[in-house]
Design a protein around this motif. Structure first.
Motif, PDB file in Angstrom:
ATOM      1  N   ALA A   1      81.573 -45.291  66.113  1.00 46.68           N
ATOM      2  CA  ALA A   1      82.454 -46.456  66.303  1.00 46.68           C
ATOM      3  C   ALA A   1      81.922 -47.449  67.328  1.00 46.68           C
ATOM      4  CB  ALA A   1      83.854 -45.991  66.703  1.00 46.68           C
ATOM      5  N   SER A   2      81.245 -46.970  68.361  1.00 45.34           N
ATOM      6  CA  SER A   2      80.843 -47.891  69.428  1.00 45.34           C
ATOM      7  C   SER A   2      79.390 -48.336  69.295  1.00 45.34           C
ATOM      8  CB  SER A   2      81.084 -47.239  70.795  1.00 45.34           C
ATOM      9  OG  SER A   2      80.391 -46.015  70.840  1.00 45.34           O
ATOM     10  N   ARG A   3      78.759 -48.001  68.188  1.00 43.83           N
ATOM     11  CA  ARG A   3      77.380 -48.469  67.973  1.00 43.83           C
ATOM     12  C   ARG A   3      77.373 -49.817  67.270  1.00 43.83           C
ATOM     13  NH1 ARG A   3      74.437 -43.147  65.593  1.00 43.83           N
ATOM     14  NH2 ARG A   3      75.289 -41.658  67.087  1.00 43.83           N
ATOM     15  N   PRO A   4      76.321 -50.609  67.490  1.00 40.35           N
ATOM     16  CA  PRO A   4      76.232 -51.867  66.743  1.00 40.35           C
ATOM     17  C   PRO A   4      76.097 -51.578  65.247  1.00 40.35           C
ATOM     18  CG  PRO A   4      74.497 -51.716  68.425  1.00 40.35           C
ATOM     19  CD  PRO A   4      75.170 -50.391  68.382  1.00 40.35           C
TER      20      PRO A   4
ATOM     21  N   ALA B   1      92.233 -49.247  63.736  1.00 33.85           N
ATOM     22  CA  ALA B   1      90.845 -49.331  63.277  1.00 33.85           C
ATOM     23  C   ALA B   1      90.215 -47.944  63.217  1.00 33.85           C
ATOM     24  CB  ALA B   1      90.041 -50.261  64.195  1.00 33.85           C
ATOM     25  N   GLY B   2      90.492 -47.126  64.229  1.00 31.21           N
ATOM     26  CA  GLY B   2      89.978 -45.758  64.237  1.00 31.21           C
ATOM     27  C   GLY B   2      90.489 -44.970  63.042  1.00 31.21           C
ATOM     28  N   GLY B   3      91.744 -45.179  62.714  1.00 32.20           N
ATOM     29  CA  GLY B   3      92.325 -44.518  61.543  1.00 32.20           C
ATOM     30  C   GLY B   3      91.603 -44.900  60.264  1.00 32.20           C
TER      31      GLY B   3
ATOM     32  N   LEU C   1      83.452 -50.471  65.369  1.00 29.91           N
ATOM     33  CA  LEU C   1      84.895 -50.643  65.592  1.00 29.91           C
ATOM     34  C   LEU C   1      85.274 -52.122  65.586  1.00 29.91           C
ATOM     35  CD1 LEU C   1      87.427 -48.778  66.338  1.00 29.91           C
ATOM     36  CD2 LEU C   1      87.163 -49.773  68.611  1.00 29.91           C
ATOM     37  N   GLU C   2      84.453 -52.946  66.250  1.00 26.43           N
ATOM     38  CA  GLU C   2      84.776 -54.381  66.329  1.00 26.43           C
ATOM     39  C   GLU C   2      84.768 -55.034  64.950  1.00 26.43           C
ATOM     40  OE1 GLU C   2      83.180 -55.302  70.859  1.00 26.43           O
ATOM     41  OE2 GLU C   2      81.839 -55.540  69.137  1.00 26.43           O
ATOM     42  N   ASN C   3      83.877 -54.564  64.073  1.00 25.63           N
ATOM     43  CA  ASN C   3      83.873 -55.111  62.724  1.00 25.63           C
ATOM     44  C   ASN C   3      85.221 -54.871  62.035  1.00 25.63           C
ATOM     45  OD1 ASN C   3      81.292 -56.268  61.243  1.00 25.63           O
ATOM     46  ND2 ASN C   3      80.571 -54.931  62.885  1.00 25.63           N
TER      47      ASN C   3
END
Ligand SMILES: Nc1ncnc2c1ncn2[C@@H]1O[C@H](COP(=O)(O)OP(=O)(O)OP(=O)(O)O)[C@@H](O)[C@H]1O
Ligand SMILES: [Mg+2]
Length: 260
Positions: free
Chosen positions: A149-152, A134-136, A98-100
């Protein structure tokens, strides 16, 4: 409407002319394929369009001739609506999936990416909106990315990392998306899925210029194809026209014969 148009575009690296007097046009809504043997100048063209390399000569016009891109800094070009993926992945491996994508969004958000990631109070509401967007974008790839989404990013499979690169590029809300060999290293199933994904991205109103060596992909998704050799455009037209072009056959066979 010509979304992108280059004219006389030339790039020298010392004594090597990587792109030579190139005229290329991409109309709004098209998927245009860019093919050519290794070292023919395809990635260099992307580097010129996105401002990573200064052009030696020529023009790059965007948005029906309204904008001249030559001389603009890369972030200005991104802001005008051009995003890309890289031939060699450039993800932030230790950030989450997600952060990416959030990093890709930063050029469209008010708060800086640092305050969004650190979660200052002012940016909290904006972070929520950004995460929803971002989720979209992750959900464009079905259940490939969103559940992770929350994995590296480094935990993703190769194909998923390539999908994530596309999602991150789309976060910048481009009108023109440049894909540099998106199918490289993918198996046939992943490649078929990628072709569907790219068509779906176009249906969202994004124009696409795609470098690809997999001719099945080029045939399957491109409205038009241009072929480069030694930095020069040697053919342009439908996939079949370009494939049958003697200059293209010679460019590919010549190199193979040279290698053999
Ligand atoms: N930064 C650079 N400095 C010097 N030469 C470069 C640089 N980038 C590319 N070149 C040279 O320019 C030519 C075109 O390279 P480019 O990467 O654009 O080819 P390509 O068509 O993308 O090839 P491939 O299919 O292998 O990715 C090559 O001869 C390459 O060695
Ligand atoms: Mg390349």
């Amino acid at each position: 409407m010509a979304l992108l148009e280059t004219e006389g575009l030339t790039k020298d690296f010392g004594g090597l002319r990587a792109v030579q007097d190139l005229a290329l046009r991409v109309d709004e809504g098209e998927i245009v394929g860019l093919i050519g043997p290794n070292g023919s100048g395809k990635t260099t063209l992307f580097n010129l369009i996105t401002g990573l390399h200064p052009a030696t000569a020529g023009r790059i016009r965007f948005d029906d001739g309204r904008r001249e891109l030559v001389g603009l800094a890369p972030h200005r070009i991104t802001a005008l609506g051009i995003a890309r993926t890289f031939q060699n992945q450039r993800l932030f491996n230790h950030m989450t999936v997600l952060e990416n994508v959030l990093v890709g969004l930063h050029c469209r958000t008010r708060s800086g990416i640092a305050s969004i990631l650190l979660g200052t109070r002012r940016s909290l509401e904006e972070r929520r909106r950004a995460e929803a967007r971002a989720g979209g974008l992750l959900s464009l790839f079905g259940d490939r990315l969103l559940p992770r989404a929350s994995r590296p990013a480094w935990t993703l499979s190769y194909a998923n990392r390539r999908r994530l690169e596309i999602a991150r590029a789309l976060a910048a809300e481009p009108r023109l998306l440049l894909l540099d060999e998106p199918a490289a290293g993918m198996n046939p199933t992943e490649t078929r899925e990628l072709m569907r994904d790219i068509k779906r991205i176009r249906e969202r109103g994004v124009t696409i210029l795609v470098i690809e060596h997999d001719m099945g992909v080029v045939r399957g998704i491109c409205d038009r194809v241009a072929a480069l050799d030694h930095g020069t455009k040697i053919a342009e037209g439908s996939f079949e026209e370009v494939r049958r072009s003697p200059a293209v056959l010679e460019a590919y066979l010549g190199r193979q014969a040279g290698r053999a």
